[in-house]
Design an enzyme around this catalytic site. Sequence first.
Site, PDB file in Angstrom:
ATOM      1  N   TYR A 142       0.830  -1.204   0.000  1.00 57.43           N
ATOM      2  CA  TYR A 142       0.000   0.000   0.000  1.00 57.43           C
ATOM      3  C   TYR A 142       0.872   1.264   0.000  1.00 57.43           C
ATOM      4  CZ  TYR A 142      -3.877   3.144   0.907  1.00 57.43           C
ATOM      5  OH  TYR A 142      -4.805   4.151   0.804  1.00 57.43           O
ATOM      6  N   SER A 158      -6.530   1.276  -4.483  1.00 63.04           N
ATOM      7  CA  SER A 158      -6.618   2.698  -4.166  1.00 63.04           C
ATOM      8  C   SER A 158      -5.230   3.330  -4.268  1.00 63.04           C
ATOM      9  CB  SER A 158      -7.247   2.883  -2.789  1.00 63.04           C
ATOM     10  OG  SER A 158      -7.617   4.214  -2.573  1.00 63.04           O
ATOM     11  N   ASP A 213     -17.897   4.234  -7.596  1.00 59.88           N
ATOM     12  CA  ASP A 213     -16.834   4.731  -6.724  1.00 59.88           C
ATOM     13  C   ASP A 213     -16.818   6.248  -6.809  1.00 59.88           C
ATOM     14  OD1 ASP A 213     -14.580   5.324  -5.286  1.00 59.88           O
ATOM     15  OD2 ASP A 213     -13.279   3.897  -6.305  1.00 59.88           O
ATOM     16  N   HIS A 256     -16.144   2.461  -3.466  1.00 61.55           N
ATOM     17  CA  HIS A 256     -14.686   2.355  -3.412  1.00 61.55           C
ATOM     18  C   HIS A 256     -14.232   0.971  -2.964  1.00 61.55           C
ATOM     19  CE1 HIS A 256     -10.675   3.852  -3.557  1.00 61.55           C
ATOM     20  NE2 HIS A 256     -10.460   3.679  -2.273  1.00 61.55           N
TER      21      HIS A 256
END
Length: 675
Positions: free
Chosen positions: A450, A531, A615, A647
């Site tokens: 991430y 994301s 989203d 999302h």
Amino acid sequence: MSDVDPYLWLEDVSGDAALAWVRERNAETVDELTGSPGFKVLEQEMREVLDDDGRIPYTVRRGGHLYNFWQDADHVRGLWRRTTLEEYRTDRPAWEVLLDLDALAETEGEKWAWAGSRVLAPEHRHALVLLSRDGADACVVREFDLETLEFVEGGFTVAEAKTRIGWIDHDRVWIGTDFGAGSMSASGYPLQVRCWRRGTPLADAQLVYEGRPTDLSASGWHDDTPGFERDFVHRQIDFWNQELFLLQEDFAGPPLKIDVPDDAGASVHRRWLTVTTKSPWLGHGAGSLLAFDLDAFLAGEREAEVLFTPDERTALAGYSWTRNHLILSTRADVSSRMELLTPGEGGWHRAPLPGLPPLSTASVTDTDPDVGDEYFHHVTGFLQPATLYRGTAGDDSESEGLKQAPALFDTAGLAVRQYFATSADGTRVPYFVVGPEDRPGPGPTLLYGYGGFEISMVPQYSAVTGRAWLARGGTYVVAGIRGGHEYGPGWHKAALGANRVRAYEDFAAVARDLTARDITTPAQLGIEGGSNGGLLMGAMLTRDPELFGAVVAHVPLLDMLRFHKLLAGASWIAEYGDPDDPADRAHLERISPYHRIREDGPAYPPLLLLTSTRDDRVHPGHARKMAARLREHGHPVLFHEHLGGGHAGATDHRQTAFNEALVHTFLWERLTPQN
């Protein structure tokens, strides 16, 4: 670099041409990945895991009941329900259903998804229920009666928006929503804080505070702790800077600012003000947890009780109050530690909370700090299904084991190890490897990362990963790269703005270390992220394509020169930089995957992009445009967009199972072509 973007038309979320393109790409991906008998088998396995009745139904204490939201095969959209502690202790508790979202969706012809609730204490009869259309962040609000189990006729009702709302008392709420021009930030969040009285038009709600047009958001809330009743306003300047204000009685006079640094976190419990520092302050280092007597602090005193001081290997993970105690959660090399802190006349007393195994994650799931010292916490690890405990802070007896999640994949022969890779600038980067204990050589490996927004990658049990990847002989790796919070605020700040490249160098270093340790090879190494992690995947694809055999990106950011103009993107300028600022634009051009795509150079590994039409946080145009440009330049890419899902990419277990089957079919076929 040309400023002309030939694919801007794909940013038209619901435009006919854009959706026709989406349907064509979806059909290609479905045809490519779902045709084999193995896909349906995997999809069914994913559904079984997600719907398993043995999952822990995590709860929130509200008065005499424990509340839970639950989805399974028979309740696709879900049930809001409650039970008592006595019932919860049993293997099959009796639940009182409060709201059936499947029935509501059928009655109203709307794809409702649960977005949470606000229940008014201490009676716990009136609730504000938040409902999202198909998983979007924007939601509608309706008042609900927890005795009659019906929506309140003429009660508090708010149309769809990114609303902030909370109770003051039975007849008043704090409300921030779309009041028209100037009331919402560029990111789509409320800037106005209003007090709305029952029975009056929403438009007439009393304006108590208004943020600046450049702010991210503003919100108000009421502290209903008996004997400490008060109201606060929170101003979010940008993603990492904020101000907290104490309102005067009846909101008369200017709000009183709680004078802590803008980049610090501040909260209030009873007489205590607690502050988490992100920069040095009052002689205390970044990443410290400090406590002050609130009244003394407001009078100008700055003598702090130091509740936690970090070191190079240990960081604050969080804290939770009970009525009389504070539960402190820290991480040492990304493994959890917990302590119980108790304020007293002679200072704060400390006692460890025992029973945490190595390479595990523990966290408090619920307390009721206005009422008592009860707490719930769970412990989990990569191969360790979660166990939920209940304890009483200050009680010498051991915590009660309430629930044990089932083991949904076979862990025999599997092991968890932690290693450290050396990044380009010499930084030591932690990562976990989960896989066969005695593999004779390299094998298919999935690396997850991430690297942003202070989010830590920690050990946790995933039956989906276990069934879809580990049970088939794959190795799973989680990297704790910079940009996260694995080692505190400094670890995050090291990859902010122009230093974003550090996160990408860290991730590449882990990939190279996996190959050097003979755990995998580049051809057998797949990577996955969502994301901001999807941005990481795009960066890896275009920066270091030779390191990987396949890439999966969920709901990704990819156009870093227009992200601030798309939906909530402006809220992330503090994380990445401002494309309209020449000082930032240069580094954003260098890291923008959409703009780094080239025909020449090393071949790109195959990419799977997944996004959602609904989203309203990360615009689906990022993934759409990336797929279109890759196709234009002849690079291998598959694209799938759910029409709903928000999302999260999915609102129900059916959609999630399908997504997971797509992902793991794509990865396994490309990383193990001989099979």
